[in-house]
Scaffold this active site. Sequence first.
Site, mmCIF file in Angstrom:
data_model
loop_
_atom_site.group_PDB
_atom_site.id
_atom_site.type_symbol
_atom_site.label_atom_id
_atom_site.label_comp_id
_atom_site.label_asym_id
_atom_site.label_seq_id
_atom_site.Cartn_x
_atom_site.Cartn_y
_atom_site.Cartn_z
ATOM 1 N N HIS A 167 -20.584 -11.787 -38.942
ATOM 2 C CA HIS A 167 -19.161 -11.414 -38.915
ATOM 3 C C HIS A 167 -18.895 -10.280 -37.923
ATOM 4 C CE1 HIS A 167 -18.042 -13.794 -42.558
ATOM 5 N NE2 HIS A 167 -19.297 -13.557 -42.888
ATOM 6 N N ASN A 188 -14.463 -16.010 -47.627
ATOM 7 C CA ASN A 188 -14.442 -16.825 -46.414
ATOM 8 C C ASN A 188 -13.283 -17.806 -46.472
ATOM 9 O OD1 ASN A 188 -16.709 -15.755 -45.128
ATOM 10 N ND2 ASN A 188 -18.114 -17.214 -46.086
ATOM 11 N N TYR A 198 -24.778 -5.311 -49.004
ATOM 12 C CA TYR A 198 -23.654 -4.744 -48.243
ATOM 13 C C TYR A 198 -23.738 -3.227 -48.094
ATOM 14 C CZ TYR A 198 -21.498 -9.329 -47.983
ATOM 15 O OH TYR A 198 -21.258 -10.642 -47.701
ATOM 16 N N HIS A 257 -17.601 -4.643 -49.415
ATOM 17 C CA HIS A 257 -18.741 -4.815 -50.315
ATOM 18 C C HIS A 257 -18.284 -5.565 -51.567
ATOM 19 C CE1 HIS A 257 -22.195 -4.300 -52.659
ATOM 20 N NE2 HIS A 257 -22.438 -3.025 -52.494
#
Length: 720
Positions: A77, A150, A364, A341
Site C-alpha cells: 500500500h 480493502n 501494523y 492499525h
Amino acid sequence: MTKKTATNQENSKKQQLAAHTEDGRGQYLTTNQGVRINDNQNSLKAGARGPSLLEDFILREKLTHFDHERIPERVVHARGSAAHGVFQVYQSMANYTKAGFLQDASKQTPVFVRFSTVVGFRGSTDLARDVRGFAVKFYTEEGIFDLVGNNIPVFFIQDAMKFPDLVHSIKPEPHNEIPQATAAHDTFWDFVSLMPEATHMVMWAMSDRAIPRSYRMMEGFGVHTFRFINEAGKSTFVKFHWKPMLGMHAVAWDEAQKISGADPDFHRRDLWEAIEKGMYPEWELGVQLVAEEDEHAFPFDLLDPTKIIPEEMVPVTPIGKLTLNRNPDNFFAETEQVAFHPGHIVPGLDFTNDPLLQGRLFSYTDTQLIRLGSPNFHEIPINRSVAPVHNNQRDGHMRQTINKGIASYEPNTVGGGCPFQAKIAEGGFSSYPERVEAHKVRERSASFSDHFSQATLFYRSQSKAEQRHIIGAYSFELGKVNRVEIRQRMLGILAQVDKDLAQAVGENLGLEVPETPEQPINRGVPANADQTTYEPQSSKPSIERSPALSMLFTRPKKMGIATRKIAFLAANGVNDADFTQVRAVLEENGATVQVISPKLGTIKTERNEAIKVDHSFLTASSVLFDAIYVPGGAASIAGLGVESKAIHFINEAYLHCKPIAASKGVGSFLAKTALPTGILVGEDPGLILDEELSALKTAFVDAIAHHRFWDREEARNVPA
Ligand code: HDD
C-alpha cells in the site's frame, strides 16, 4: 455528492491539527533554530572562488535535513491518497454496540481516509490492476478506531503466516525488480496456483473491481468478521461495508493501461479535484449483523477471511454516512505519516479469532516502528487521538509530550495514583470474554477448506460483459507468465470454478483444459500433516447467484453525472448554440467540460466569440474523459477532420464503450472515424449522432449517467 458549507468541516481534529500547521506567507525565511536568513543563494566561502567553510551552519543544516527527507515507504500500500471528512451515524446502534460514535445521529466524528494500491511503489501508477486499500481513521471521543479495509471483501490467504510469502510473490521479482505494480508475472501465479485458498480473491482481482474509474466509485470492506459489544456485554458478529453513493464504475483494461501513461495520478487527481470543487465524495457504512448463536449457521466459517456472507443471506443495513470534505494541507505530514492499525479499536468493538486478523494485530505497530522510526508515532499530528492521552509510557525518539510529575508507574502514591484506571462504566475497555478451551496446535480448521464455491458464485453472478472482462484479465495476466506449467496449473484451478471460464482462458492461451481435470493439489501444507486433511473441498455455492456481486446490477443511490469529465472536440468556427447549450446542460448537472482543440490558446465561434482551449490534442487523451461531444460548425469540423489525433480520440472512446454525442452536420468528420453508421447507430444508446439539439442534450446526460455501453464490445472492430 453534495455541496457543503465550510462550517461542516470544523471539528475537533481540524482544531487539533491547526496547532501544528505552519504557513510561511508574509514571514521571514529562518533556520530551524529561528535565525533569520540573509542569503539563501550562496554558501560561505573563503573568497568568492575559494573553498566552502565547514562553519556554514546554514548550508549544513539545509543539506542535512534534505539528505534525511525520505522515510521507508509502506511495504505494501505504498502509493496512496487521502482526505479528511466526517462520519455520522443515521440512528443509535445501542442495541448492538456501545461505541460512542455510533450512538447519536447528531454527532459528527472526524475521519481521515487513505486509499491506496497494494503492490506498486510510491511512484507507481494509480491504474494498476490491483486491490485498493480503503483505510478509515475515526477520531472518536473514546479514542482512535481504524477500519483498515480493502475494496475487495475477501483476502488471498487464510492465515497471517502466509502474508510475507504472498507479498514476496506479487512484488517485482527480486533479481531484476521487474515488473512494477502488477501481479502479471511468474512468481505471483506460481504461488496462487499452489495455494487454492487464493482462488476466490484472485477472481475478484481479475474483475473490473480492480480497475475502478475513481476512488469515489468503489466499495470498501472491513473483510474480517468483527464483534459489536453492547452496554450489556452482548456480542454480535459484524461485517463492515462502504457503499459509494455514486455507484461502482470501472474503466476498460486497455484504457487503464493507457491512463497509466497519460496520467499516472488519475485517481489521486480525481479525488483531489472533486473535493476542491465541493463535490464531496460520500459512502454509506453498512453492516451485516449475525447473532452470536448463529456463528455456525452458515456453510462457510465466519472466521475464514476468504469468504463473504452473501448479501442475499444477510442483508447489508446502512447505518451512517462518510463524507470527505477537505484535502490534506501537506502530503507527507498527513497522507504519508498516517499510521493505520486494525488493532486500534474503541469500547463497543472487538476482534474475532480470524487468524489473518490476529496476525495483523501484531504487524501494523511493528511496521510503523520501521517506517516512522519511533514508538512515538502516535504523537505525529495526523495520528493523534482527540481523546486525551495519559499513561506512563515515556521517552523514545522524537518524544513530543512533556510529561509532568515524578510518577511514571502505576500503582503510585507520589502522583496521587494518577493516571488511574477507568471502570467499564466509565469507558474503560474490556475484551469480550469469549470462552476458549483448546489444545495449542498449528493447524488449519477443516471448516476453512472449501476454496472454490464462492469463486464460482462470484463468477456466475457477473453480467456477460463482466465475465468477458474476467476472461480477458486471466488471459492477459497468464499470458505474461513465462512458465507454461504455471499457466496449466492455473487452468486446473479455474476448471474447479467454472468449466466455461477455464475453456475460454485456455483457448486464449493455446492450452487444453482436460475433460476431467485433476483436483488441484494444495501445496500450503505442513511437513508433518496428513495431506488429505488439507485438500480443497469443492462444495456447491450456498446460493446460485448473488446480484450484489455484480457492479452492473448494483445501481448507485445517486444517479447522475456530477464530477464526470466531458471532452468537447472543437476548432475555429464552432457552432455557438451547440457549444453553449450542451455545455450549459452538462455543467448544470455537475459535470466538467474541457475543450480540446488542435492548438492551445483560444478558438473563435461562428459568431466570433472567444472560447478558451483547455488542452491541445498533444496533451489530451480520450482515456482521461468519461464522454465525448463534437459540436457542429463547418469550419470547426473541417479543422478536426485534418487532425488524425481527433479521429483517434473518437475511435478510442468508442473502443472503450463511452458515450459519444455529435451535433447534426458533423457527418463528414464522423465518416473518417470507425463509428458505425445508419441503423447500427440506433442500436447503441451510447451513440447520439443524429439528434436535434434538445433531444441530444437529454439523451447525452442519460448516456453519461449510464457510464459505459459494454455491449458494444461484442461487435466492434475498431482501429484504435
Ligand atoms: Fe495490511 C497496510 C489492508 C492483511 C500487514 N493493509 C495496509 C493498508 C491497508 C491494508 C488498507 C494501508 C493502510 C494505509 O493506508 O496506511 N491488509 C489490509 C487488509 C487485509 C490485510 C484489508 C486483509 C484482510 N496486512 C494484512 C496482513 C498483514 C498486513 C495479513 C500482515 C500480517 N498491511 C500490513 C502492513 C502495512 C499494511 C505491512 C504496510 C504499511 C502499514 O501496514 O502501515 O503492516
